[in-house]
Design a protein around this motif. Sequence first.
Motif, PDB file in Angstrom:
ATOM      1  N   LYS B 385     -16.286  -0.411  -3.675  1.00 57.45           N
ATOM      2  CA  LYS B 385     -15.255  -1.451  -3.546  1.00 57.45           C
ATOM      3  C   LYS B 385     -15.880  -2.852  -3.678  1.00 57.45           C
ATOM      4  O   LYS B 385     -15.364  -3.725  -4.377  1.00 57.45           O
ATOM      5  CB  LYS B 385     -14.560  -1.321  -2.186  1.00 57.45           C
ATOM      6  N   GLU B 429       2.320   0.422  -9.944  1.00 54.74           N
ATOM      7  CA  GLU B 429       3.232   1.251  -9.152  1.00 54.74           C
ATOM      8  C   GLU B 429       2.521   2.051  -8.063  1.00 54.74           C
ATOM      9  O   GLU B 429       2.931   2.004  -6.886  1.00 54.74           O
ATOM     10  CB  GLU B 429       3.985   2.194 -10.087  1.00 54.74           C
ATOM     11  N   VAL B 430       1.470   2.762  -8.467  1.00 58.00           N
ATOM     12  CA  VAL B 430       0.769   3.627  -7.504  1.00 58.00           C
ATOM     13  C   VAL B 430       0.226   2.779  -6.361  1.00 58.00           C
ATOM     14  O   VAL B 430       0.393   3.102  -5.178  1.00 58.00           O
ATOM     15  CB  VAL B 430      -0.391   4.379  -8.201  1.00 58.00           C
ATOM     16  N   TRP B 431      -0.383   1.670  -6.750  1.00 62.23           N
ATOM     17  CA  TRP B 431      -1.002   0.786  -5.750  1.00 62.23           C
ATOM     18  C   TRP B 431       0.051   0.222  -4.793  1.00 62.23           C
ATOM     19  O   TRP B 431      -0.110   0.242  -3.577  1.00 62.23           O
ATOM     20  CB  TRP B 431      -1.741  -0.340  -6.483  1.00 62.23           C
ATOM     21  N   SER B 432       1.183  -0.263  -5.333  1.00 60.28           N
ATOM     22  CA  SER B 432       2.189  -0.889  -4.465  1.00 60.28           C
ATOM     23  C   SER B 432       2.863   0.156  -3.565  1.00 60.28           C
ATOM     24  O   SER B 432       3.179  -0.133  -2.411  1.00 60.28           O
ATOM     25  CB  SER B 432       3.221  -1.661  -5.277  1.00 60.28           C
ATOM     26  N   LYS B 433       3.036   1.365  -4.114  1.00 64.25           N
ATOM     27  CA  LYS B 433       3.610   2.433  -3.275  1.00 64.25           C
ATOM     28  C   LYS B 433       2.667   2.756  -2.132  1.00 64.25           C
ATOM     29  O   LYS B 433       3.105   2.997  -0.999  1.00 64.25           O
ATOM     30  CB  LYS B 433       3.894   3.686  -4.110  1.00 64.25           C
ATOM     31  N   GLY B 434       1.364   2.749  -2.447  1.00 58.39           N
ATOM     32  CA  GLY B 434       0.350   2.996  -1.418  1.00 58.39           C
ATOM     33  C   GLY B 434       0.445   1.969  -0.295  1.00 58.39           C
ATOM     34  O   GLY B 434       0.075   2.238   0.849  1.00 58.39           O
ATOM     35  N   ARG B 435       0.917   0.790  -0.629  1.00 61.92           N
ATOM     36  CA  ARG B 435       1.050  -0.260   0.388  1.00 61.92           C
ATOM     37  C   ARG B 435       2.459  -0.305   0.967  1.00 61.92           C
ATOM     38  O   ARG B 435       2.818  -1.268   1.651  1.00 61.92           O
ATOM     39  CB  ARG B 435       0.676  -1.606  -0.223  1.00 61.92           C
ATOM     40  N   LYS B 436       3.230   0.729   0.637  1.00 63.74           N
ATOM     41  CA  LYS B 436       4.605   0.853   1.155  1.00 63.74           C
ATOM     42  C   LYS B 436       5.451  -0.383   0.828  1.00 63.74           C
ATOM     43  O   LYS B 436       6.147  -0.932   1.674  1.00 63.74           O
ATOM     44  CB  LYS B 436       4.595   1.075   2.670  1.00 63.74           C
ATOM     45  N   THR B 467       0.793  -8.744  -7.582  1.00 65.72           N
ATOM     46  CA  THR B 467      -0.171  -8.243  -6.578  1.00 65.72           C
ATOM     47  C   THR B 467      -0.165  -9.129  -5.337  1.00 65.72           C
ATOM     48  O   THR B 467      -0.187  -8.624  -4.220  1.00 65.72           O
ATOM     49  CB  THR B 467      -1.621  -8.146  -7.104  1.00 65.72           C
ATOM     50  N   ARG B 471       0.752  -7.783  -1.753  1.00 65.32           N
ATOM     51  CA  ARG B 471      -0.348  -7.885  -0.796  1.00 65.32           C
ATOM     52  C   ARG B 471       0.092  -8.589   0.491  1.00 65.32           C
ATOM     53  O   ARG B 471      -0.306  -8.208   1.572  1.00 65.32           O
ATOM     54  CB  ARG B 471      -1.476  -8.669  -1.461  1.00 65.32           C
TER      55      ARG B 471
END
Lengths: 122, 588
Positions: B385, B429-436, B467, B471
Amino acid sequence: MKKILIVEDEDSLRKALAEKFLAEKFEVLEAVNGEDGLASVEKNNPDLILLDIIMPIMDGMTMLKELRKTKFGKDVPVIILTNSNNDDSLSESLASGAYDFLIKSNWKIQEVVDKVKERLGA
Amino acid sequence: MVIKNEDMACGTSGVLEKKTDFAVANLQKELDETKIKLTISNNLLQKRRYELEALKSLSDELTDIIDLEQAVDIVNRYLWEILDYSVAAYMIFDPTDKVFDCRVYLKESVSERYLDVAEHELMVYIALNAQSGVSAFAKDIIDKNERVTMKKFGLSEKVDGSVQPKSGFIISLGIGDKTLGALYISSSKDNLYTTDGEQELVRTMASIASISIARLQEMINSQHSMNESLVESLNNGVIMFDAEQRVILMNPAAQKMTGLMREGYSVTELYSLFPNIKLKDMIEKSIKTGKVMHIEGAQVSRFFYEIYVSPVRDFKKRIIGGSIIIHDVTHLKEVDRMKTDFVSVASHQLRTPLTAINWYTEMLQSGDAGDLNQKQRDFLAEIYKGGVRMVQLVNDLLNVSRLETGRLKIDPKLTDLVEFIEDVIHELEVWSKGRKCGVIFQKPKKNPSKIAIDSVLMRQVIHNLITNAVRYSPANGEVVINLLEKGEKYLVSVADQGIGIPKDAQGKIFQKFFRADNARAVEGEGSGIGLYIAKMIMEASAGRLWFVSPTLKKKGIKGGAEGYGTTFYVTIPKHGMAAHEGERGLAS
C-alpha cells in the motif's frame, strides 16, 4: 515454451522479471544493455523482448531502431518497459513497431506477464 | 442780610447750578464720545471677528490649492468682501511659460491711466523685490517698455477717464520665501489704508496663501523625489510616455534592458524591441480602456520579460500617457527549467527502487517465495500500500511540474460524455461499494452530442472528484453525479453528504499539498495534490472547477461549515476542451 528476452540494466528489476517469467514457465534470456540485447536476439531468436529505454552503452530506443533494420529482428514483438515517460520515446517506439509502452512503476509484475501473454496469445 | 444771604445764597446757588450744568454737559459729551468710541470699537471688533473668520475659511479653502494663480483668485474673493478698493491688481510670474500673468479686479470704473499706473507699480516692485530670475524678466520688460496683457474681472470693465488713484499699497506674493509676484491695492478715495490693520489683513491673507502653497509644494516635492528615487532604484524597467507617446522617463533598469537612452524619442521605437509581442496593441488598448495590460514571454535575445502597460492619469483622473513596466523573468525561466529537469530525473530515479519494492512485495504476496502466514500477508499488504501511494505521489509531482510549466499536452477528441462518466463510475464501483457508499449518476433526459475532451485528463478530474466524494462520505452515504447542459457549457456536478469543507479551509482547498484538518482526521492518506491538478487541468483547457460547501450559518447553526456535504462543479465548453501543444501527456 516461449522464449523471452529481458533487456534491463537495473539488476533488481531484471532479476524480479526473470524470476516471475520463469515461474510462469517461460524460457528467460537476460541482457544489460542494447548492445547485449541485439547480440542476444541474433543468437537466441526470442519470441518477445521486454525492453528498457534508459541504459548505458546503448539505450533501448537505439536498440529497437537497430533491431528493425536487421533480418533477424525486424518482426520480433517488443514491449517497452521503462520508468521515464517521455512522449517522444512513446511515439517513437510505437512508430518502430513496439507493441506497448509500459511505465514499470505503474504496472504490477503480474500485469506485465499478462501483457506479454496477451501479445503471444499464450 | 437775610436777603443778602439769600442773594448770596442765591448767587452761590446760581454759580453752582451753572457749574453743575457744565459738568453734566461735559459728562454727557464724554459719555457720547465713549459711546461713539465703544460703537467704533464694537464695529472694529465685529470687523476683526469677521476678518478672522474670513482668514480661517480662507486658509481652509487653500488647503488643497497648489497653483498660485488659483490661490490669488480665492484671496481676491475674500478681499472683495472685506476691503474697500477700486482696483486690485495681481502680477505673478509663470515659471513654465516665462511670462507674467496679470489680473485686475475692478470695483469701479477707472481710467486707462489708472491701470497703467497699477501695471507699472507692480512691475517696478517685482523688479526690485523678486528673486533674481523673476526680477530680471521684470527689468527687461521695463527697459523695453513692453506691456503685459491684463485680464480684467469685476463689476466694471468699462474705462472711466475721470477716476484716479488716490491711495494704495503693494505687497509681495510668493511661495514660501520666494517672491514670484505682487499684489497692488488702490482706491480712488483719499486717505484709505492708513491704518496698519488693513494692510496687515491683506498681508496675512497673502501669506496664508503663500504658506499653504509652499507646504503643499514641499509635500509634493518630497513625495515626488521619493517616487523618483524609488523608480530609479527599481530592478524592473520603468518607462513613462506622455499623450503624444514621447518617452518622458526611463529608469536605469529600462535603459539596460532596451539599450535606449533616457528620453526624447517616441515610444514607437520600442515596438521593434520585443519582436514576439504586440506592444503597440497593448499600449493602444491600455490607453483606450484605461486598464492594465499584461503579457508574459516577451523575449529579447536570451532574456525573457513580463511586460505590463498601464495608463497614467493626472489628478483629475484624465489619462495623460502611460507606463511600461518590464520585469525580467530570465532567471525564473532558468529556475523553472532546472526544477523541471530535477523533477523528471528525480521521478525516474524514485520510480526504479519503488518498482523493485512493489514487484518483490507482489511476488511474496502471490507465494512465489513460498507460503506465508496471515501476519506476514498483513505486513506485506501494508508495504505494498505504501509503495503504491509513493508511486502515485511521484506521478502527481510529475504532472504538477508539467502543468505548471505548461508542457502538458491537451489533446481533445470527440467523446460521449455520458458513456465517459459511466466508465469512470464503473471503474470505481468495487472500491466505492467496499466503502459502503452509493454512486448515482443522473443523466440528462436528452443524450448530449459528443464533445471534444482529452479523456485522460478529464478522467483524472472526474475520478478525483468522485474518489474524494466517496472518501469523505459517511457509511451508507450517497454521491450524486449530475450532467446538465447550461448554455454554451456542460456542467458536471459531484455532490456528497460528507464532512464538508471548513470555512477557513475553503480558500485553500485548491492549493498544492493542502488538506483540511477534518479531511486528515477521516482519511490519513492523500497528498493534497489531486484537486490542485484537477483545477489546473480545467483551467488550462478553458473549463472551470469550483465547489460549494454550505456553511452552517445558512442552516441556522453557528460554527464551522463541516458536516453538510460538498458539491463540486465542472464546466466544459460545448465546443470542447481547449487543445494545447505540449511535450507530455499525463503520467499515470
